[in-house]
Design an enzyme around this catalytic site. Structure first.
Site, PDB file in Angstrom:
ATOM      1  N   HIS A 227     124.555  44.716   5.651  1.00  0.00           N
ATOM      2  CA  HIS A 227     125.632  45.651   6.003  1.00  0.00           C
ATOM      3  C   HIS A 227     126.894  44.841   6.287  1.00  0.00           C
ATOM      4  CE1 HIS A 227     123.380  49.443   6.073  1.00  0.00           C
ATOM      5  NE2 HIS A 227     122.353  48.681   6.434  1.00  0.00           N
TER       6      HIS A 227
ATOM      7  N   ASP B  40     112.232  49.967   3.474  1.00  0.00           N
ATOM      8  CA  ASP B  40     113.369  50.573   4.182  1.00  0.00           C
ATOM      9  C   ASP B  40     113.088  52.067   4.359  1.00  0.00           C
ATOM     10  OD1 ASP B  40     115.788  50.780   5.492  1.00  0.00           O
ATOM     11  OD2 ASP B  40     117.012  50.815   3.677  1.00  0.00           O
TER      12      ASP B  40
END
Length: 385
Positions: free
Chosen positions: A195, A274
């Site tokens: 991120h 995920d």
């Protein structure tokens, strides 16, 4: 005396290669032996004929937010155990529970709950994904709750996890990022770059500071450019980095997966899910932290903005896709799903391969690579018969 189980006749995938017509002997919770089927067997053993099948190690998932309709980020102890069991039914015998961005006090509280489950052996540890991430690449994280990676805040989460923190994802280019990477490395916690809006040069600096994992490579980071290669090039080229890949056919184009797998090499890839609540459960509306997610046709997206919000992947599907769609060998797929993540977690002495003395965690697949059986610590979670 513990019951001995002998699994015979399958193709058994070992670190040294695949043994056709192989045999795995389980004694109690441990693997006692692996050998060709024609080797001398122990007497009075319970033998299961798995001719035509594959036997591979139990899968190890280092990045997983939930499943079975249950969340690791906000659910009760019962919810977490439900999610863990859902993934066990799909072959994941070792699982790290991942959180998402939240208030610091809330994340510390979650760390306390999850650390108890880790101490009991239900999960392998905790992965903090956020809140120390870039607002430019926030994905399915609440921007209002993001913050810079102040080492004091990072230390708060490490302490709250009581020695069970395994990994923390952060945007290392943010103020405090490099000092936080060093702090994580000092405490034996994986610093994962993700991120992030970092440049190539900033990413190299973070790796030199001690970062060792790329959180879901390609996703939530700048794309690969020919003049500004960004973090992807730095993460792929450095032998110190293991790259996470979400092999669900949605997060990555097959060509991008092939590029990453073959550039990094089979020993530097960790397939992850995920996964969020809908994994193993179904379409509908869910909460991922404070954000609402709609799952349609097994693809999870934020209701507001439409960003991909985790996945509904299970690792048995990732295994089958790797072999049958991506053309990756069974042995290299096992490395990506078992041995490599086990090594990252420092658990290679107990899980990740079918070697004597290790936990009797294994998966039985048929000739089409569909899951038929799951054993964890010597007990069948899914019986192959």
């Amino acid at each position: 005396m513990a019951t001995r189980k002998v699994l015979a006749g399958a193709q058994v995938v070992l670190p040294t290669g695949t043994v056709p017509d192989g045999r795995v002997t389980v004694d109690g919770t441990r693997i006692a032996e692996n050998a060709p089927a024609d080797a001398q067997a122990q007497p009075h053993a319970d033998t299961l004929d798995l001719t035509g099948h594959w036997v591979v190690p139990g899968f190890v998932d280092i990045h997983n937010h939930g499943g079975g309709g249950a969340s690791f980020t906000s659910g009760t102890v019962g919810d977490v155990l439900k999610g863990v069991h859902t993934h066990r039914l799909h072959g994941t015998t070792t699982l790290v529970a991942s959180t998402v961005t939240g208030e610091m006090d809330f994340l510390a509280e979650r760390a306390g709950l999850l650390s108890e489950l880790a101490e009991q052996g239900d999960i392998a540890g905790i992965h903090f994904e956020g809140p120390f991430i870039s607002p430019c690449r926030k994905g399915a994280h609440s921007e209002d709750l993001l913050r810079h990676p102040d080492p004091a805040d990072v230390r708060k989460l490490i302490d709250a996890a009581r020695g069970r923190a395994k990994m923390l994802t952060l945007a290392t280019e943010l103020p405090g990022g490099l000092d936080s990477v060093r702090l994580l490395a000092e405490h034996g916690v994986i610093a994962a770059i993700g991120h992030t809006d970092a440049t190539y040069e900033q990413t190299v600096e973070a790796i030199d500071a001690g970062a060792t994992v790329a959180t879901h490579l390609y996703n939530a980071m700048p794309g690969l450019g020919h003049r500004a290669p960004g973090p992807i090039a730095a993460l792929l080229e450095d032998e110190r980095i293991t790259v996470e890949l979400i092999n669900d056919g949605t997060h990555l184009h097959p060509a991008a997966l092939e590029l990453a797998f073959h550039r990094a090499g089979a020993d530097r890839v960790a397939f992850i899910t995920d996964a969020m609540d809908a994994a193993g459960f179904g379409d509908g509306r869910y909460m991922l932290g404070p954000l609402e997610v709609e799952v349609k046709d097994s693809v999870a997206r934020l209701v507001e903005g439409g960003s991909i919000a985790g996945s509904t992947l299970t690792l048995d599907r990732a295994f089958k896709r790797s072999v049958t769609v991506d053309g990756i060998s069974v042995e290299d797929t096992v490395r990506a799903l078992c041995a490599n993540p086990a090594r990252l977690l420092g658990m290679e002495d107990t899980v990740g391969s079918l070697e004597p003395g290790k936990d009797a965690d294994l998966v039985v697949l048929d000739a089409s690579f569909d899951l038929k059986g799951v054993m964890r610590k010597g007990e069948w979670v899914v019986s192959p018969v």
